[in-house]
Scaffold this active site. Structure first.
Site, PDB file in Angstrom:
ATOM      1  N   ASP A  52      36.139  30.068  84.306  1.00  0.00           N
ATOM      2  CA  ASP A  52      37.086  29.479  85.286  1.00  0.00           C
ATOM      3  C   ASP A  52      37.217  27.904  84.163  1.00  0.00           C
ATOM      4  O   ASP A  52      35.539  27.835  83.982  1.00  0.00           O
ATOM      5  CB  ASP A  52      36.815  29.684  86.195  1.00  0.00           C
ATOM      6  CG  ASP A  52      36.969  28.572  87.155  1.00  0.00           C
ATOM      7  OD1 ASP A  52      38.860  28.812  87.442  1.00  0.00           O
ATOM      8  OD2 ASP A  52      36.151  27.404  87.278  1.00  0.00           O
ATOM      9  N   TYR A  57      36.997  18.982  83.909  1.00  0.00           N
ATOM     10  CA  TYR A  57      35.907  19.577  83.318  1.00  0.00           C
ATOM     11  C   TYR A  57      35.554  18.702  81.225  1.00  0.00           C
ATOM     12  O   TYR A  57      35.945  19.288  80.813  1.00  0.00           O
ATOM     13  CB  TYR A  57      35.593  20.474  83.126  1.00  0.00           C
ATOM     14  CG  TYR A  57      35.745  21.687  84.862  1.00  0.00           C
ATOM     15  CD1 TYR A  57      35.001  20.814  85.679  1.00  0.00           C
ATOM     16  CD2 TYR A  57      35.400  23.113  84.638  1.00  0.00           C
ATOM     17  CE1 TYR A  57      35.944  21.176  87.387  1.00  0.00           C
ATOM     18  CE2 TYR A  57      35.356  23.315  85.845  1.00  0.00           C
ATOM     19  CZ  TYR A  57      35.664  23.077  87.021  1.00  0.00           C
ATOM     20  OH  TYR A  57      35.537  23.612  88.443  1.00  0.00           O
ATOM     21  N   LYS A  83      43.494  24.917  86.453  1.00  0.00           N
ATOM     22  CA  LYS A  83      43.627  24.032  87.620  1.00  0.00           C
ATOM     23  C   LYS A  83      44.176  23.301  87.039  1.00  0.00           C
ATOM     24  O   LYS A  83      44.766  22.888  86.501  1.00  0.00           O
ATOM     25  CB  LYS A  83      42.292  23.736  88.154  1.00  0.00           C
ATOM     26  CG  LYS A  83      41.129  24.931  88.202  1.00  0.00           C
ATOM     27  CD  LYS A  83      39.788  23.778  89.381  1.00  0.00           C
ATOM     28  CE  LYS A  83      39.114  25.155  89.704  1.00  0.00           C
ATOM     29  NZ  LYS A  83      38.255  25.667  88.168  1.00  0.00           N
TER      30      LYS A  83
END
Length: 334
Positions: A52, A57, A83
């Protein structure tokens, strides 16, 4: 003891333990390129098959590093999620707050939950990851914690924009599943009642310490057949370092007296039975059949083996019964 074998639900996670790639995006500390690559390879060798990530990030760094690794393994051997809700732009001299990221890419994140913004975010993710069709895409951080007074507007924007775009891609076969990833269980429940989701990533609200999701999200997920992915099993640190460790945090901040006291009681039960607190924290959510996977953040190769040992550590049922008998933690949501 937790099994990490694949699941057979809507998403089809190829392992119940997932690799959370925020750490290789330099969350809290710099992670050299070679170390990130070695950690990913070690995770795959240990049997982790769910990875994930998110554009946030490391401002794209996590996706770029994960993408390089993914090109070394068969695509059909892994489940990959990312995401939407932010995309990256050059700052062109504008000051950028890099927050918790120690050494991210020099890009600026832009919140955008519109239809067009969602497609732009996915196009960037596809370029960094080298993936054309996505296994699972989460709508990210549409909650009060992130947006404060703008939460209601962002929620409406996400349903009308993000979800509509992802649903079109799901219908066309380019996305297997749609999820929402938030820090508040009542917000996740609201999303499930507003549109057709396949999965929820719940951060920090269904853990050994904080079980708020039992009151709202889990019953709704059970009713709809939505799979739960648990993140933040250590509640940002207090269940990893221990409640009395210097600098122990809860939800990325200083824990309240009530939270520390509950964590101490949990730690005492574990210590009395010679069970690592971290083992109980990892295994707790996976006892629930609604939970398809739990994601653990890792940025060093040795952490992979340590987490796998904790995940497999035997914990007798009477110990779980003792832990379950503790009174609930105080409510943390607004």
């Amino acid at each position: 003891m937790t099994t990490i074998t694949a699941t057979t639900g809507k998403v089809g996670f190829r392992s119940r333990l997932g690799f959370g790639a925020s750490g290789i995006g330099t969350l809290y500390r710099d992670v050299p390129e070679a170390q990130a690559a070695e950690t990913l390879a070690e995770a795959y060798a240990a049997g982790l098959r769910y990875f994930d990530t998110a554009p946030l990030y490391g401002h794209g760094l996590s996706e770029a590093r994960l993408g390089r690794f993914l090109r070394t393994v068969p695509r059909d051997s892994v489940t990959v999620s990312t995401k939407v809700g932010r995309y990256m732009v050059p700052p062109y001299g504008e000051a950028v707050d890099y927050g918790l990221w120690a050494k991210p890419l020099p890009l600026k994140p832009v919140f955008d939950y519109s239809y067009a913004g969602t497609l732009r975010s996915l196009e960037q993710s596809a370029s960094r990851l080298g993936i054309v069709d996505f296994d699972l895409v989460y709508i990210h951080d549409v909650d009060r914690f992130t947006h404060g007074d703008a939460y209601e507007r962002r929620f409406d924007e996400a349903i009308d924009g993000c979800f509509r775009a992802l649903d079109d891609l799901r219908r066309a076969g380019h996305i297997r599943a749609i999820g929402v990833g938030v820090n508040e269980s009542d917000v996740a429940t609201r999303f499930l009642r507003a549109a057709r989701f396949d999965a929820v990533m719940m951060a920090g609200r269904y853990t050994l310490l904080e079980r708020q999701a039992e009151a709202d999200l889990l019953p709704e997920a059970a009713r709809q057949g939505v799979e739960i992915v648990v993140a933040g099993v250590f509640n940002s640190g207090i269940l990893a370092a221990g409640p009395d460790a210097a600098g122990a945090t809860f939800d990325y901040g200083r824990p309240s007296t009530e939270v520390i006291e509950r964590a101490r009681r949990i730690a005492a039960i574990c210590a009395a039975h010679e069970i690592p607190l971290q083992a109980a924290a990892i295994q707790f959510p996976l006892r629930n059949p609604l939970v398809a996977a739990a994601v653990l953040g890792m940025s060093r190769p040795e952490r992979v083996a340590q987490n796998m040992d904790w995940a497999r550590h035997p914990i007798p049922e009477p110990v779980w019964a003792e832990l379950d008998s503790l009174p609930p933690a105080p409510r943390t949501e607004g």
